[in-house]
Design a protein around this motif. Structure first.
Motif: not given
Length: 331
Positions: A24, A60-61, A95, A97-100, A139
């Motif tokens: 990710p 994933s984080k 990804t 989902e992780l952009s923030k 992204c």
């Protein structure tokens, strides 16, 4: 107004390839050169996976990013760079989902990497030196690029927007300065120092030697040039030439033999248990951008390469000793 980064065109393709292959997220370093007017990025290098880590097992984080692994990579890359090139920043491709979480992760990495690199330096940055470092966020789905900078001299620094502009053949006509410095350093090992700490004693000896290099006189193609003159002043440009190849300058380094008559010299008697002699020739090269570079920029880049080359060699030697002999035999 934020800083502008001129970026080698091939880096765009490299980052695009990474974004399609690695999920990710993937992190890496930006390599280039700062100057008062503009900054240049000529390489991007992804963080290599650990040997025991497979590509599929990347956490994933972003909170679980291995900071230590990334700073170790930055230190190793920094050792390999010629004069004038530095680790200019960090990138993350993630990804949506992780952009923030990306800005916070980038900020932490920028300061960790800079702290790791600063710890090894035997020279101090100049007052007017650029201390902004780039944080690039991409992204992987939309390919949107966001570039920000942080002032690494200020731990409370907040993000500032920066421009990211691609350019072809960015470093094709940069200038190169070559020099060879003969080294003969005698470092006494004091009997009073705890465990006869080789590393500490050597660093003290290198600090004294680096001061000599800092205070040395640098002859560029046999001439002493004023710091604020342009490096290319006096160079003849070939008629019709676009100067697409690197221009080389030969540099001689002159260091003082003694402190001179104005300084009173006093002898110090110290009880020593041994000594280290560092002998050899250090061959160095520094590259400098071709946008009206000043002589002081070029000489500063070369000075740092001379100092870094020798201190890195000593560091590698001690690491090798620790690996081969074990930490208990470090002394």
């Amino acid at each position: 107004m934020g800083r502008t980064y001129f970026v080698e065109e091939a880096i765009g393709q490299y980052l695009s390839d990474l974004s399609t292959k690695l999920k990710p997220y993937v992190t890496g370093l930006l390599i280039g050169q700062c100057s008062p007017q503009r900054d240049y990025v000529i390489r991007a290098v992804r963080t290599p996976p650990k040997e025991e880590q497979k590509e599929e097992s990347i956490p994933s984080k972003l909170a679980s990013i291995d900071e230590e692994w990334i700073t170790t990579h930055a230190s190793q890359v920094s050792r390999m760079l010629p004069g004038g090139l530095v680790v200019l920043g960090v990138f993350i491709i993630a990804t949506p989902e992780l952009s923030k979480d990306s800005p916070n992760a980038l900020r932490k990495l920028i300061f960790s990497v800079e702290k790791s690199l600063t710890k090894r330096r035997l020279w101090k940055p100049a007052e007017e030196e650029v201390s902004d470092r780039a944080a690039l966020q991409i992204c992987s789905a939309t390919k949107k690029v966001v570039c920000r900078t942080y002032d690494v001299q200020d731990p409370r620094s907040s993000a500032k927007p920066a421009d990211w502009k691609y350019q072809s053949a960015l470093s094709a006509s940069w200038l190169a300065l070559d020099c060879t410095v003969n080294v003969n350093i005698h470092i006494p090992l004091l009997a009073t120092s705890p465990n006869h700490d080789l590393e500490k004693n050597t660093k003290n000896g290198l600090n004294r030697w680096s001061k000599q290099i800092e205070d040395g006189v640098f002859l560029i193609n046999g001439q002493i040039k004023d710091d604020d003159t342009e490096l290319l002043e006096g160079h003849k440009k070939l008629r019709g030439s676009t100067q697409s190849s690197t221009q080389f300058s030969d540099v001689k380094v002159l260091t003082q033999l003694s402190q001179g008559s104005s300084h009173r010299s006093t002898a110090t008697v110290q009880v020593c248990s041994g000594s280290i002699n560092l002998k050899g020739a250090v061959k160095c090269r520094a590259y400098i951008h071709n946008n009206k570079p000043k002589v002081k920029e070029a000489i500063q880049a070369l000075k740092r390469d001379i100092i870094n080359t020798l201190s890195d060699r000593c560091e590698i030697l001690f690491e090798d000793m620790i690996i081969n002999e074990g930490p208990h035999k470090k002394s």
